[in-house]
Design a protein around this motif. Structure first.
Motif, short mmCIF file in Angstrom:
data_model
loop_
_atom_site.label_atom_id
_atom_site.label_comp_id
_atom_site.label_asym_id
_atom_site.label_seq_id
_atom_site.Cartn_x
_atom_site.Cartn_y
_atom_site.Cartn_z
N THR A 280 111.15 79.43 30.00
CA THR A 280 111.03 78.95 28.62
C THR A 280 109.68 78.28 28.36
O THR A 280 109.17 78.36 27.24
N SER A 281 109.13 77.61 29.37
CA SER A 281 107.85 76.92 29.15
C SER A 281 107.02 76.89 30.43
O SER A 281 107.27 76.06 31.31
N PRO A 282 106.00 77.77 30.52
CA PRO A 282 105.16 77.78 31.73
C PRO A 282 104.45 76.45 31.96
O PRO A 282 104.30 76.01 33.10
N LEU A 283 104.04 75.79 30.86
CA LEU A 283 103.32 74.52 31.01
C LEU A 283 104.20 73.44 31.62
O LEU A 283 103.79 72.70 32.51
N GLN A 284 105.42 73.37 31.09
CA GLN A 284 106.36 72.38 31.63
C GLN A 284 106.67 72.68 33.10
O GLN A 284 106.78 71.77 33.92
N LEU A 285 106.79 73.96 33.41
CA LEU A 285 107.09 74.35 34.79
C LEU A 285 105.98 73.88 35.73
O LEU A 285 106.25 73.30 36.79
N LEU A 286 104.75 74.10 35.31
CA LEU A 286 103.61 73.68 36.13
C LEU A 286 103.59 72.16 36.29
O LEU A 286 103.37 71.63 37.39
N ALA A 287 103.85 71.46 35.17
CA ALA A 287 103.84 69.99 35.22
C ALA A 287 104.92 69.49 36.18
O ALA A 287 104.66 68.61 37.02
N VAL A 288 106.11 70.05 36.06
CA VAL A 288 107.21 69.62 36.93
C VAL A 288 106.87 69.90 38.39
O VAL A 288 107.04 69.04 39.26
N PHE A 289 106.35 71.10 38.64
CA PHE A 289 106.05 71.51 40.02
C PHE A 289 105.03 70.57 40.66
O PHE A 289 105.25 70.03 41.75
N PHE A 290 103.93 70.30 39.95
CA PHE A 290 102.88 69.48 40.54
C PHE A 290 103.29 68.02 40.67
O PHE A 290 102.99 67.36 41.67
N LEU B 195 115.18 65.50 40.51
CA LEU B 195 114.79 65.75 39.13
C LEU B 195 113.90 66.99 39.02
O LEU B 195 113.98 67.74 38.05
N GLY B 196 113.06 67.20 40.05
CA GLY B 196 112.17 68.36 40.02
C GLY B 196 112.96 69.66 39.99
O GLY B 196 112.70 70.54 39.16
N LEU B 197 113.95 69.75 40.87
CA LEU B 197 114.76 70.97 40.91
C LEU B 197 115.57 71.15 39.64
O LEU B 197 115.70 72.26 39.12
N GLN C 257 116.32 74.12 34.69
CA GLN C 257 116.50 74.17 33.22
C GLN C 257 115.47 75.09 32.58
O GLN C 257 115.75 75.79 31.62
N ILE C 258 114.26 75.06 33.12
CA ILE C 258 113.18 75.88 32.54
C ILE C 258 113.37 77.37 32.87
O ILE C 258 113.01 78.24 32.09
N LEU C 259 113.98 77.65 34.01
CA LEU C 259 114.07 79.05 34.46
C LEU C 259 115.48 79.66 34.41
O LEU C 259 115.64 80.88 34.50
N GLY C 260 116.50 78.81 34.30
CA GLY C 260 117.86 79.31 34.55
C GLY C 260 118.67 79.75 33.35
O GLY C 260 119.84 80.10 33.49
N GLY C 261 118.11 79.69 32.14
CA GLY C 261 118.87 80.15 30.99
C GLY C 261 119.79 79.08 30.41
O GLY C 261 119.71 77.91 30.78
N THR D 91 112.01 64.09 29.67
CA THR D 91 112.35 62.81 30.30
C THR D 91 112.17 62.91 31.82
O THR D 91 111.65 62.00 32.46
N GLU D 92 112.61 64.04 32.37
CA GLU D 92 112.49 64.21 33.82
C GLU D 92 111.02 64.24 34.25
O GLU D 92 110.65 63.69 35.29
N ILE D 93 110.18 64.86 33.41
CA ILE D 93 108.73 64.88 33.72
C ILE D 93 108.18 63.45 33.73
O ILE D 93 107.43 63.05 34.62
N GLY D 94 108.61 62.66 32.75
CA GLY D 94 108.16 61.26 32.67
C GLY D 94 108.57 60.48 33.91
O GLY D 94 107.75 59.75 34.50
N ILE D 95 109.83 60.63 34.33
CA ILE D 95 110.31 59.90 35.52
C ILE D 95 109.57 60.36 36.77
O ILE D 95 109.20 59.56 37.63
#
Lengths: 275, 278
Positions: A140-150, A213-215, A220-224, A237-241
């Motif tokens: 759903t969001s490549p940018l959010q995925l990258l942010a979460v991953f890093f 939270l990362g997983l 959420q971003i990839l699983g539908g 919120t998870e990105i913030g934490i």
């Protein structure tokens, strides 16, 4: 200590690790296919028990993500945390400590080298797992995925440096702690099932482990839509934490390293072998 | 067993126990020994619960398989790891070779501590399953002789796998973990530890059916639960036992021959004292 010298230390430590891990071609094979065995077993559990294809796809997404992120957790435990133990046993630790560089630079180099190798293992698990088991990702969001991953990796490797500091003081005790932290963390962080299922109190404690939270966010971003329904908190919120955890763990790691090194010097535990 | 072999076995078992446990106090060690296996089992339990699987038999099948898997992982891997530990870490393997000890017996002795620790963990996990997870052990229908005989055979097979892996470890550098992890992963996936093997593709099912561990799990499940993997339902108890006995004896003979061969090659190549963990 000059920045240039520390950067050279980061490069030197990362270089050894990258070169060392790739000098044996059979390791690449094992690193690629071994994680798939575990992932496959969990995939078949869900295939044996789940009828709805959409639910199954979401659960398999979780399993594949969990399997790939497990590589990072193992690297943090054994490649970062327990590494000082091996260096101590091999007689390298005192040489590291004599060098006029920051300990953080040394561990950063180890982290970068470990990240390089582990990312290969993780990506191959995702690609092969999704192809072999026919899992489709609903990104759903490549940018959010990258942010979460890093951010997850930053917090995780901060935690790894924190673990490493324990090995300046302890030997086999810390090794066994690393050993103990494998499967329980797979359980607490919900590597292979939606973590929300563990209940509020357990999840609150588990949220201090960056992978929880990362997983959850990656899922959420990839699983539908089912992944969104089973999600713990909104992704933002998870990105913030995760950002807060990253800063917290890196700072804690810096102070823990200085403290443990000082204690190790005073108590003479830095060169103790076979303890 | 001749006296020398008996003493080797006994001292190796004592050494194994000390190496495993003397890093902390007994209470902490006991806690440490059960937390990891229980959480591993709980993880699979939660996966089943999450999808709301209503099939009690499938859940019990999985629970018992996952609990017994502790032996499958710990015993063979523990035995083979002794080679790396003694050769590379403590650097004492060469001294063992010049002592009167029989290395094969020494390895089996070192496996005892793994067996004892795993047995405690298995007992606690089973009790946890019966008391809190609703697993029904059919106490009234257990055939103790069948259970004990298949347990001894299963354990013998695991020790045989361990010594084969130990023999390979004598010759390889740094691959020990990969060999152990690969075998453990293959057994977990193909022996029907957490699901019936019919869920696997045909070639996976066929592979599972030629691994002795599949029949050990099946015999133990039939003994304790009163039923086993539906895929193997056409086999009678005696047929399962017969396959287990035959394959275990074959594996044991193979392990003796292979270990002797690997041992000979390792000595001839002069790699008994090599250190590769750098």
């Amino acid at each position: 200590m000059s920045l240039e010298r520390n950067m050279r230390c980061v490069y030197a430590r990362a270089y050894v690790r990258i070169l060392g891990a790739n000098r044996e071609l059979s390791w690449v094979f094992f690193d690629t296919f071994l994680p798939l065995l575990g992932v496959a077993a969990f995939v078949y559990i869900y295939k044996a028990t789940t009828q709805d294809p959409e639910v199954l796809n979401t659960l398999l997404t979780r399993v594949i993500l969990g399997g790939s992120m497990a590589a990072f957790w193992m690297n943090v435990l054994w490649g970062m945390g327990a590494n000082f133990y091996y260096e101590k046993e091999n007689g390298n630790l005192e040489l590291f400590l004599m060098a006029p560089t920051s300990r953080m630079a040394l561990l950063l180099g180890m982290a970068i080298g470990g990240l390089f190798n582990t990312t290969f293992r993780a990506i191959s698990t995702v690609l092969l797992g999704s192809v072999i088991f026919g899992v489709s990702f609903a990104l759903t969001s490549p940018l959010q995925l990258l942010a979460v991953f890093f951010l997850t990796l930053l917090a995780l490797y901060g935690l790894g440096i924190l673990f490493a500091s324990l090995f300046l003081m302890y030997g086999r005790e810390a090794w066994h702690i690393s050993n103990l932290l494998q499967e329980p963390i797979f359980l607490l962080s919900g590597f292979y099932f939606p973590v929300r299922f563990l209940g509020f109190y357990v999840v609150t404690i588990a949220s201090f482990i960056p992978l929880t939270l990362g997983l959850d966010a990656m899922n959420q971003i990839l699983g539908g839509r089912y992944a969104l329904e089973w999600g713990l908190l909104p992704v933002g919120t998870e990105i913030g934490i995760l950002a807060i955890l990253s800063i917290l763990f890196v700072l804690m790691a810096k102070y823990a390293l200085a403290y443990m090194e000082e204690r190790g010097r005073r108590e003479g535990s830095l060169v103790l072998k076979f303890q | 067993m001749p006296m020398r072999e008996f003493w080797t076995f006994r001292h190796a078992a004592w050494l194994g126990w000390q190496t495993e446990s003397n890093w902390t106090d007994p209470l902490l060690f006991a806690t440490y020994s059960v937390i990891r296996p229980i959480t591993t089992t709980l993880m699979v339990v939660l996966m089943y619960w999450f999808v709301g699987s209503k099939e009690t038999s499938l859940f019990e099948l999985m629970f018992l398989g996952n609990t017994l898997y502790m032996y499958i992982f710990n015993v063979p891997f523990g035995i083979s790891y002794v080679i790396m530990e003694d050769r590379e870490h403590y650097k004492v393997l060469k001294y063992l070779y010049i002592s009167p000890a029989n290395i094969y017996v020494y390895l089996m002795g070192r496996g005892v501590s793994k067996f004892v620790i795993t047995t405690v963990a298995v007992a606690i996990t089973l009790a946890f399953g019966v008391l809190f997870l609703g697993v029904h052990i059919a106490l009234g229908t257990i055939n103790p002789l069948f259970l004990a005989a298949s347990f001894v055979l299963g354990l013998t097979g695991l020790i045989a796998f361990g010594t084969i892996m130990a023999g390979i470890s004598l010759l390889v550098a740094r691959h020990n973990f990969y060999i152990g992890e690969s075998l453990a992963g293959i057994f977990y996936l193909f022996c029907g530890v957490v699901f019936p093997i019919s869920v696997l593709p045909w070639w996976g099912e066929a592979l599972g059916k030629v691994i002795p561990i599949t029949y050990w799990l099946e015999a133990t499940r039939r003994s304790l639960l009163g039923f086993g993997d539906p895929t193997l339902a056409q086999l009678t108890d005696m047929e399962v036992f017969g396959i287990l006995a035959f394959s275990t004896l074959l594996l044991l003979a193979l392990s003796v021959v292979l270990f002797r061969a690997y041992n000979h090659v390792a000595r001839a190549r002069g790699v008994i004292d090599m250190t590769t963990w750098y």
